[in-house]
Design a protein around this motif. Sequence first.
Motif, PDB file in Angstrom:
ATOM      1  N   THR A   1      60.892  -0.007 123.411  1.00  0.00           N
ATOM      2  CA  THR A   1      60.069  -0.724 124.385  1.00  0.00           C
ATOM      3  C   THR A   1      60.736  -0.733 125.749  1.00  0.00           C
ATOM      4  O   THR A   1      61.964  -0.655 125.849  1.00  0.00           O
ATOM      5  N   THR A   2      59.883  -0.846 126.784  1.00  0.00           N
ATOM      6  CA  THR A   2      60.424  -0.970 128.143  1.00  0.00           C
ATOM      7  C   THR A   2      60.494  -2.442 128.572  1.00  0.00           C
ATOM      8  O   THR A   2      60.916  -2.722 129.680  1.00  0.00           O
ATOM      9  N   ARG A   3      60.047  -3.366 127.709  1.00  0.00           N
ATOM     10  CA  ARG A   3      60.157  -4.765 128.135  1.00  0.00           C
ATOM     11  C   ARG A   3      61.595  -5.256 127.951  1.00  0.00           C
ATOM     12  O   ARG A   3      62.374  -4.678 127.197  1.00  0.00           O
ATOM     13  N   SER A   4      61.924  -6.347 128.652  1.00  0.00           N
ATOM     14  CA  SER A   4      63.280  -6.903 128.563  1.00  0.00           C
ATOM     15  C   SER A   4      63.422  -7.702 127.283  1.00  0.00           C
ATOM     16  O   SER A   4      62.448  -8.276 126.797  1.00  0.00           O
ATOM     17  N   PRO A   5      64.640  -7.774 126.772  1.00  0.00           N
ATOM     18  CA  PRO A   5      64.851  -8.572 125.555  1.00  0.00           C
ATOM     19  C   PRO A   5      64.590 -10.054 125.799  1.00  0.00           C
ATOM     20  O   PRO A   5      64.888 -10.568 126.879  1.00  0.00           O
ATOM     21  N   ARG A   6      63.996 -10.722 124.806  1.00  0.00           N
ATOM     22  CA  ARG A   6      63.894 -12.185 124.843  1.00  0.00           C
ATOM     23  C   ARG A   6      65.191 -12.748 124.270  1.00  0.00           C
ATOM     24  O   ARG A   6      65.913 -12.036 123.563  1.00  0.00           O
ATOM     25  N   PRO A   7      65.452 -14.039 124.556  1.00  0.00           N
ATOM     26  CA  PRO A   7      66.670 -14.621 123.999  1.00  0.00           C
ATOM     27  C   PRO A   7      66.736 -14.432 122.486  1.00  0.00           C
ATOM     28  O   PRO A   7      65.744 -14.651 121.798  1.00  0.00           O
ATOM     29  N   GLY A   8      67.882 -13.981 122.018  1.00  0.00           N
ATOM     30  CA  GLY A   8      68.068 -13.812 120.574  1.00  0.00           C
ATOM     31  C   GLY A   8      67.717 -12.421 120.078  1.00  0.00           C
ATOM     32  O   GLY A   8      68.055 -12.063 118.949  1.00  0.00           O
ATOM     33  N   GLU A   9      67.028 -11.621 120.901  1.00  0.00           N
ATOM     34  CA  GLU A   9      66.677 -10.267 120.459  1.00  0.00           C
ATOM     35  C   GLU A   9      67.864  -9.322 120.651  1.00  0.00           C
ATOM     36  O   GLU A   9      68.522  -9.357 121.693  1.00  0.00           O
ATOM     37  N   VAL A  10      68.087  -8.512 119.635  1.00  0.00           N
ATOM     38  CA  VAL A  10      69.241  -7.624 119.628  1.00  0.00           C
ATOM     39  C   VAL A  10      68.780  -6.176 119.741  1.00  0.00           C
ATOM     40  O   VAL A  10      67.889  -5.740 119.003  1.00  0.00           O
ATOM     41  N   ASP A  11      69.388  -5.437 120.687  1.00  0.00           N
ATOM     42  CA  ASP A  11      69.058  -4.021 120.876  1.00  0.00           C
ATOM     43  C   ASP A  11      69.385  -3.246 119.602  1.00  0.00           C
ATOM     44  O   ASP A  11      70.473  -3.390 119.034  1.00  0.00           O
ATOM     45  N   GLY A  12      68.425  -2.453 119.146  1.00  0.00           N
ATOM     46  CA  GLY A  12      68.632  -1.662 117.940  1.00  0.00           C
ATOM     47  C   GLY A  12      68.228  -2.387 116.667  1.00  0.00           C
ATOM     48  O   GLY A  12      68.141  -1.771 115.604  1.00  0.00           O
ATOM     49  N   VAL A  13      68.024  -3.701 116.760  1.00  0.00           N
ATOM     50  CA  VAL A  13      67.608  -4.471 115.586  1.00  0.00           C
ATOM     51  C   VAL A  13      66.133  -4.859 115.719  1.00  0.00           C
ATOM     52  O   VAL A  13      65.305  -4.518 114.880  1.00  0.00           O
ATOM     53  N   HIS A  14      65.813  -5.555 116.810  1.00  0.00           N
ATOM     54  CA  HIS A  14      64.430  -5.980 117.020  1.00  0.00           C
ATOM     55  C   HIS A  14      63.642  -4.897 117.755  1.00  0.00           C
ATOM     56  O   HIS A  14      62.475  -4.665 117.470  1.00  0.00           O
ATOM     57  N   TYR A  15      64.263  -4.294 118.718  1.00  0.00           N
ATOM     58  CA  TYR A  15      63.695  -3.177 119.483  1.00  0.00           C
ATOM     59  C   TYR A  15      64.843  -2.306 119.973  1.00  0.00           C
ATOM     60  O   TYR A  15      65.992  -2.749 120.037  1.00  0.00           O
ATOM     61  N   HIS A  16      64.502  -1.076 120.369  1.00  0.00           N
ATOM     62  CA  HIS A  16      65.387  -0.289 121.221  1.00  0.00           C
ATOM     63  C   HIS A  16      64.891  -0.543 122.635  1.00  0.00           C
ATOM     64  O   HIS A  16      63.771  -0.140 122.976  1.00  0.00           O
ATOM     65  N   PHE A  17      65.695  -1.247 123.416  1.00  0.00           N
ATOM     66  CA  PHE A  17      65.273  -1.594 124.776  1.00  0.00           C
ATOM     67  C   PHE A  17      65.639  -0.450 125.716  1.00  0.00           C
ATOM     68  O   PHE A  17      66.818  -0.153 125.908  1.00  0.00           O
ATOM     69  N   LEU A  18      64.610   0.197 126.273  1.00  0.00           N
ATOM     70  CA  LEU A  18      64.824   1.395 127.092  1.00  0.00           C
ATOM     71  C   LEU A  18      64.310   1.183 128.508  1.00  0.00           C
ATOM     72  O   LEU A  18      63.415   0.363 128.742  1.00  0.00           O
ATOM     73  N   SER A  19      64.860   1.962 129.426  1.00  0.00           N
ATOM     74  CA  SER A  19      64.289   2.006 130.770  1.00  0.00           C
ATOM     75  C   SER A  19      63.001   2.832 130.699  1.00  0.00           C
ATOM     76  O   SER A  19      62.786   3.573 129.723  1.00  0.00           O
TER      77      SER A  19
END
Length: 189
Positions: free
Chosen positions: A40-58
């Motif tokens: 996803t391109t959205r920013s992580p919410r508090p508690g969300e972990v990159d690679g676990v809940h989403y892969h946070f991408l530009s």
Amino acid sequence: MTTTPARLTVLAGPTAVGKGTVSADVRLRYPEVWLSVSATTRSPRPGEVDGVHYHFLSTGEFEAMAARGDLLEWAVVHGRNRYGTPRRPVEERLAAGEPALLEIDLQGARQVRETMPDALFVFLAPPSWEELERRLVGRGTEGPEERARRLETAKVELAAEPEFDVTIVNDEVHRATDELVALMGLRTR
Ligand code: 5GP
């Protein structure tokens, strides 16, 4: 002995119906169920972990993935951020004979229906429209503008229920999760 081929299950439904809550419950109570981690391109919410809940991408990283054909499906959700399913982990899982679960929006589900029509398409429905509105406001993570946008999306999404193979009413999260896991052919507890 006969073996059932591994199947892809796609869980979709209107915004704020509790897809994320059901996914979290699957993760917690049924860790043996493989759940795709979306990009996803959205920013992580508090508690969300990159690679676990989403892969946070530009946006650039996301676009490159899509251009390479590395996404099984992708969509702009709520007219804003991009969300997509990395293709390879899903294909590997199914090739290994293991069931896989995607939790995605309606546009994504329609794309998967085009490319993988044998998947099981599950619609997660709210007990009522009023309850859906209450959940959307109650979550409190979005501002009024974003909430209005999501309600509009939800109306359109509710009308899509007949496109799905089966509906699960999310009246109680553990019950809904158990129904989903049973549909995937796994044992509930
Ligand atoms: P949220 O930002 O609240 O985590 O998710 C917003 C919406 O994006 C939800 O409706 C969720 O189902 C959807 N979504 C999450 N991952 C994907 C994905 O990989 N593909 C698509 N098409 N939608 C997704």
